[in-house]
Design an enzyme around this catalytic site. Sequence first.
Site, mmCIF file in Angstrom:
data_model
loop_
_atom_site.group_PDB
_atom_site.id
_atom_site.type_symbol
_atom_site.label_atom_id
_atom_site.label_comp_id
_atom_site.label_asym_id
_atom_site.label_seq_id
_atom_site.Cartn_x
_atom_site.Cartn_y
_atom_site.Cartn_z
ATOM 1 C CD GLU A 328 -6.689 0.306 -6.809
ATOM 2 O OE1 GLU A 328 -6.035 1.686 -6.423
ATOM 3 O OE2 GLU A 328 -5.800 -0.674 -6.886
ATOM 4 C CG ASP A 401 -1.200 -1.330 -9.740
ATOM 5 O OD1 ASP A 401 -0.331 -0.293 -10.412
ATOM 6 O OD2 ASP A 401 -1.239 -1.157 -8.857
ATOM 7 C CD GLU A 429 1.617 -0.470 -5.073
ATOM 8 O OE1 GLU A 429 2.160 0.328 -5.471
ATOM 9 O OE2 GLU A 429 0.509 -1.679 -4.902
#
Length: 740
Positions: A328, A401, A429
């Site tokens: 990322e 993820d 998240e």
Amino acid sequence: MNLYFYSFTIVIINKTNPLIAIGMKQIIFLFIACVIHYSLHAEDGYRLWLRYDKIDDKNLLSQYSNQISFVHFTDSTPAILAAKEELLNGLEGLLDKKIFFNDQIQDGTVLAGTIQNSNIRSLVSAGDINKIGKEGFIIQTADVNKKKIIVIAANTGIGVLYGCFHFLRLLQTHQSIQQLSVVSAPSIQLRMLDHWDNLNRTVERGYAGISVWNWQTLPVYIDKRYKDYARANASIGINAVALNNVNANATILTKAYLLKVAALANVFRPYGIKVFLSARFSAPMEIGNLKTADPLDPNVQQWWKQKADEIYTYIPDFGGFLVKANSEGQPGPQNYNRTHADGANMLADALAPHNGVVIWRAFVYSNANDDRFKQAYDEFQPLDGKFKNNVLLQVKNGPIDFQPREPFHPLFGAMPATPLMMEFQLTQEYLGFATHLVYLAPLFKECLDADTYANGKGSTVARVIDGSLNKHVVTGMAAVANIGNTINWTGHPFAQANWYAFGRLAWNHEVSSAQIAEEWIRQTFTNTKPDVDTIKNMMLASREILVDYMTPIGLHHIMGYSHHYGPAPWYNKAERADWNPVYFHKADSEGIGFDRTATGSNALGQYMPEVRKAFEDSNTCDEKYLLWFHHVSWDHKMRSGRNLWGELCYKYYTGVDSVRWMQQAWNHIQPAIDAERFQQVKMLLEVQYNEAAWWRNACVLYFQTFSKMPLSKGYPQPDHDLNYYEQLVFPYAPGIGGNQ
Ligand code: GCV
């Protein structure tokens, strides 16, 4: 202030009309009594599970009280002093009486100390001492010269501290302490929280306020929270913490910040907690004035060696570095055509003289691959055996993820020569932020208990990471923290349970989700059995309920772009395909799901044959994972007898209805819960219900554009049309995001 205000009011009333005043007086006193009652029982959640209020069961209280009157500690190291303070506070609160220190052994003494003390040594067996290692403990009842005592023994002060916390937990959860024989040792060495906290105090994916670390006032001002944070972690055996975000800022490695880090390390040390830092790979260029960060460049190597030496002058027990590299947008060794092993080993060499370790993350993915699922395995598996022995590879529980449900990561079991460390996520998240009540222990256990078949049946993920499968001595389990400076630390009162559960599982991954939930409820809310059961049932069902209303039957990564708030299965505008929900669900007029079998991306080929076999046939694949591995037609027959479309709707609607069930269950136990937390949870459940309905409506309407099938009879139509859901924007979405 309340009391002053109301007594003043009484005086006024008395003066103006004495007759009314008598009746009014009673009402006002009643009101004041209520105010006092409320304020005494108000619970802001700050104390977490370390609530040492008087035991409300009279019989039990008198039993405990008869058994405990004195404490005697044999040493006075910092860890033992911390243990002494905790035990004393805990006992005096729980037993509501003064506890005395005593040098003599008397009836009712709790004798705590290390086996260096001859008294302690004579009371515990050599066999038990061998079992407990550096951090374990023994708690047992004993008779010494006809005096009945309780012994808390360990090889080290930290072991004694853990033993004291365990002993307090027995009382908090109303266990019998008449015949104690506890021998406990952790199954994993590094039990770690990873904070994604930035130096400006924002928290990446943080939903519970800003960072608890106040970098501006450190190292001089030591917030009370730092010690309470350490106490909470020690109480569940967490012994390591990475303070800063893996999307790291090199400034943390400058002297000014290292002194701040050292101040925190000083607070944590008596509680057995080592500090780690996320290191930015390009730090030699950013704060060292070098022209490169190439791990094979001698100047770069020298820079890291000097940096490590410097860190250890401030923090002699510094744990080491946590590194996110070439992921990322973070810099890494691949920027110089070097491998992850080259990068990790350079840092490992710098830390080795000080016994530090490198925790290198395996969270990498790229758009170039036909399936993001496969990238980490492709990059790391060939490096097995190439890492120095003070490197751990930290692998997320699943291949994508931190989704509500993922199959276990195929790297588990595939790198026998490398210690793999687990990375879970506590901050929610992808699971409703700090707004949805979701107990994560079942998610963690699902992964830990999964069989990799790496060395035949029984080669569970847990055995990979506890080192027993491949005889590794360095082992670890980490979780991305869900902690912020909000008064109750985690935002949702029930999110505290996830912090708690993680610590307990890292200590002993064999404890069941139900047992951990029960312990936590008893310490946090109530010991009344029916109420404990009600809350436990809610908690145990909560993860499956969330999966049902968000991503049933193996759907994944279909949330809002970048902020990850709410549903957006339609989203296809990200700059990279593998950041788009449409990449993951692949819905079309034929069906839905990602074909990861040999006819598709063949990600399944990364698992051992037994695992592959369990998933590869869409007719026998566990339906929880169906759309993870198969593109299935809308009329595919499910085990329930429904077709896939019918099942998808069934799951979405049942998920939302089940949140209603949680609301009813919570309302039912109102009398057992303090007003403040009852109300908080009640309101949050209402938000959860609304958001669950939003997920259901948006997803059902969107997928219906492909299935072209009607909703089953009896299901209410969504409140709005698809266009409405697609147009929603969230400038307020919390949890400062990453880049996708
Ligand atoms: C710290 C996901 C999150 C990012 C996070 C990343 C990681 O992509 O959305 O915010 O960055 O995981 O684990 O490194």
